[in-house]
Motif scaffolding. Sequence first.
Motif, PDB file in Angstrom:
ATOM      1  N   ALA A 172       0.828  -1.209   0.000  1.00  9.15           N
ATOM      2  CA  ALA A 172       0.000   0.000   0.000  1.00  9.15           C
ATOM      3  C   ALA A 172       0.863   1.260   0.000  1.00  9.15           C
ATOM      4  O   ALA A 172       0.582   2.214  -0.735  1.00  9.15           O
ATOM      5  CB  ALA A 172      -0.945  -0.008   1.203  1.00  9.15           C
ATOM      6  N   ALA A 173       1.931   1.273   0.786  1.00 12.02           N
ATOM      7  CA  ALA A 173       2.812   2.444   0.839  1.00 12.02           C
ATOM      8  C   ALA A 173       3.516   2.666  -0.500  1.00 12.02           C
ATOM      9  O   ALA A 173       3.623   3.804  -0.976  1.00 12.02           O
ATOM     10  CB  ALA A 173       3.836   2.285   1.963  1.00 12.02           C
ATOM     11  N   ASP A 179       0.987   3.969  -3.004  1.00  9.56           N
ATOM     12  CA  ASP A 179       0.675   5.364  -2.704  1.00  9.56           C
ATOM     13  C   ASP A 179       1.791   6.277  -3.210  1.00  9.56           C
ATOM     14  O   ASP A 179       1.521   7.317  -3.818  1.00  9.56           O
ATOM     15  CB  ASP A 179       0.465   5.546  -1.199  1.00  9.56           C
ATOM     16  N   ASP A 180       3.041   5.873  -2.995  1.00  9.76           N
ATOM     17  CA  ASP A 180       4.164   6.676  -3.487  1.00  9.76           C
ATOM     18  C   ASP A 180       4.170   6.741  -5.010  1.00  9.76           C
ATOM     19  O   ASP A 180       4.449   7.788  -5.598  1.00  9.76           O
ATOM     20  CB  ASP A 180       5.500   6.098  -3.006  1.00  9.76           C
ATOM     21  N   GLY A 205       0.024   8.048  -6.073  1.00  6.85           N
ATOM     22  CA  GLY A 205      -0.708   9.065  -5.333  1.00  6.85           C
ATOM     23  C   GLY A 205      -0.466  10.473  -5.809  1.00  6.85           C
ATOM     24  O   GLY A 205      -1.141  11.397  -5.401  1.00  6.85           O
ATOM     25  N   GLU A 206       0.505  10.650  -6.677  1.00  8.54           N
ATOM     26  CA  GLU A 206       0.828  11.978  -7.182  1.00  8.54           C
ATOM     27  C   GLU A 206       0.436  12.080  -8.653  1.00  8.54           C
ATOM     28  O   GLU A 206      -0.327  11.282  -9.159  1.00  8.54           O
ATOM     29  CB  GLU A 206       2.329  12.238  -7.026  1.00  8.54           C
TER      30      GLU A 206
END
Length: 136
Positions: free
Chosen positions: A79-80, A83-84, A87-88
């Motif tokens: 998940a991390a 997201d990295d 997520g942008e």
Amino acid sequence: MDSIREQIVQAFATRLGAERGEQLDSEKDLPARVLWDPTETAEKLKYRKYEVTLTVNVGEMASRNFDINPSVQGNQMLAALLDDALGEDHTLGGLCKDISYTDSVLDSPDPGQNEMIILVTFQITYQTSNTSPYQQ
């Protein structure tokens, strides 16, 4: 001047804080991320362009947290990383059309193993000139 592909790979590696073309190593500071860009396919478009799909593999190794289930830790790591990566801005500042997540493997640690490893694959779609890899 770097090719469009090189600019994209470097921008994505920088976003993820990943080393390029390295092997995961439990002797290094953990967590650690590595990135490989092994393959791409190209489709010729109108107006002297190629649409290219670049496959990027990312591996992450972290110290095993024995206070939680390894499946939970692997899912947290995944998940991390997602997201990295996602997520942008999905265009890396206009370098590409899109970044998509395609698959992952969470490597369940063997008994006594002190590291968790996840392997994640992304596809990055971008366009480039069919006459120069340095032009979009």
